[in-house]
Design an enzyme around this catalytic site. Structure first.
Site, PDB file in Angstrom:
ATOM      1  CG  ASN A   8      12.780-115.990 -27.070  1.00 63.52           C
ATOM      2  OD1 ASN A   8      12.548-117.191 -27.226  1.00 63.52           O
ATOM      3  ND2 ASN A   8      13.157-115.202 -28.064  1.00 63.52           N
ATOM      4  CE  LYS A  10      16.969-115.323 -28.317  1.00 64.52           C
ATOM      5  NZ  LYS A  10      17.842-114.419 -29.027  1.00 64.52           N
ATOM      6  CG  HIS A  93      12.552-113.129 -31.929  1.00 64.02           C
ATOM      7  ND1 HIS A  93      13.803-113.220 -32.506  1.00 64.02           N
ATOM      8  CD2 HIS A  93      12.755-112.780 -30.638  1.00 64.02           C
ATOM      9  CE1 HIS A  93      14.719-112.939 -31.587  1.00 64.02           C
ATOM     10  NE2 HIS A  93      14.106-112.667 -30.444  1.00 64.02           N
ATOM     11  CD  GLU A  95      17.088-114.891 -32.433  1.00 65.02           C
ATOM     12  OE1 GLU A  95      16.417-115.791 -31.891  1.00 65.02           O
ATOM     13  OE2 GLU A  95      17.898-114.181 -31.804  1.00 65.02           O
ATOM     14  CD  GLU A 164      13.300-108.801 -28.640  1.00 65.42           C
ATOM     15  OE1 GLU A 164      13.709-109.106 -27.529  1.00 65.42           O
ATOM     16  OE2 GLU A 164      13.190-109.606 -29.568  1.00 65.42           O
ATOM     17  N   GLY A 170      21.525-110.494 -28.098  1.00 62.27           N
ATOM     18  CA  GLY A 170      22.618-111.441 -27.887  1.00 62.27           C
ATOM     19  C   GLY A 170      24.000-110.847 -28.047  1.00 62.27           C
ATOM     20  CB  SER A 209      22.083-107.062 -24.495  1.00 63.61           C
ATOM     21  OG  SER A 209      22.634-107.797 -25.592  1.00 63.61           O
TER      22      SER A 209
HETATM   23  C1  PEP Z   1      15.698-111.900 -27.733  1.00 62.58           C
HETATM   24  O1  PEP Z   1      16.170-112.644 -28.573  1.00 62.58           O
HETATM   25  O2  PEP Z   1      14.489-111.690 -27.694  1.00 62.58           O
HETATM   26  C2  PEP Z   1      16.616-111.261 -26.805  1.00 62.58           C
HETATM   27  C3  PEP Z   1      16.237-110.160 -26.263  1.00 62.58           C
HETATM   28  O3  PEP Z   1      17.841-111.871 -26.598  1.00 62.58           O
HETATM   29  P1  PEP Z   1      18.997-111.387 -25.602  1.00 62.58           P
HETATM   30  O4  PEP Z   1      18.348-111.010 -24.297  1.00 62.58           O
HETATM   31  O5  PEP Z   1      19.890-112.572 -25.453  1.00 62.58           O
HETATM   32  O6  PEP Z   1      19.648-110.229 -26.246  1.00 62.58           O
END
Ligand code: PEP
Length: 257
Positions: A8, A10, A93, A95, A164, A170, A209
């Site tokens: 992803n 983003k 998601h 976000e 998630e 992040g 992460s």
């Molecule tokens: C995400 O936003 O879907 C995600 C998993 O981000 P990150 O791997 O940077 O934590």
């Protein structure tokens, strides 16, 4: 079933990244034991599909509208993503839930639109830190699952679920492997309860992460059918290192423990 590693991007990425990623994926994807999906910003879907050519990697969107067309400035219909070569779309998601106030009901409508357009929806669920600390993580995720998935979600081709935890996105932090295994087990049980045997075949991805250094341990967990990768998916070498950690030897269907 093979594990699925989804990137992803983003609101990141350039045409230069498209070219580098496509080159690296093209030279290494065939040797991987997993499936790859890259979800760039909408403007990069067309160039990424072109750059990947015949490489064994798919392309997805990061959102779609629930409506088919019309006076909705700035929005993109599921059929539009499909028309330009996307096969998947990330929906719900955290976000988007936070930035755009997306509700479970709206996400459910988007999932239905995506499926009707022939896209595979990747539905994200996950608790925030306060819910985790209050011991409510599972209740939050169960509520999101129940309200975000339409009744035909498990009908072939089934959608995907990504667990998630918001506080892990992040942040460089991840739940313990025991906590991930417990949540994936709970999600599997809920999917089986609702969809019967078909619910046992829905892939449940972990996201938050995931990095080259922890991917093998996370991808080896029971009921982890792959990973949704944010930050590390912007670095071709890291993304492919995560993909290389997918667990071929397990040879298990997502859902088999
Ligand atoms: C995400 O936003 O879907 C995600 C998993 O981000 P990150 O791997 O940077 O934590």
């Amino acid at each position: 079933m093979r594990q699925i590693i989804i990137g992803n991007w983003k609101m990141n990425g350039t045409k230069a990244l498209v070219e580098t990623m496509a080159r690296e994926v093209s030279s290494r994807a065939a040797s991987l034991a997993c499936d790859l999906v890259l979800c760039p910003p909408a403007t990069l879907i067309v160039p990424l599909v072109a750059a990947l050519g015949g490489a064994p990697a798919k392309v997805g969107g990061q959102d779609c509208d629930a409506r088919a067309s019309g006076a909705h400035t700035g929005d993109i219909a599921a059929t539009m993503l499909r028309e330009v070569g996307a096969s998947h779309v990330i929906l719900g998601h955290s976000e988007r839930r936070a930035d755009h106030g997306e509700s479970d009901a709206l996400i459910c409508a988007k999932v239905a639109a995506a499926r009707a357009a022939g896209l595979t929806p990747i539905v994200c669920v996950g608790e925030d830190e306060a819910a985790r600390q209050a011991g409510r993580a599972e209740a939050v995720v169960m509520g999101q699952l129940a309200a975000s998935l339409p009744a035909d979600f498990a009908d072939p081709p089934a959608g995907l679920v990504a667990y998630e935890p918001i506080w892990a996105i992040g942040s460089g932090r991840t739940p313990t492997t025991d906590d991930i295994a417990a949540m994936h087990g709970a999600i599997r049980a809920a999917l089986r309860d609702r969809f019967g045997a078909a619910g046992g075949a829905i892939a449940i991805l972990y996201g938050g992460s995931v990095k080259p250094g922890n991917a093998a341990a996370l991808l080896a967990l029971a009921e982890v059918g792959g990973a949704l990768v944010g930050g590390a998916s912007l670095v071709p070498g890291d993304f492919l290192a995560i993909a290389a950690a997918a667990a071929p030897a397990l040879g298990r269907a997502p859902g088999a423990s």
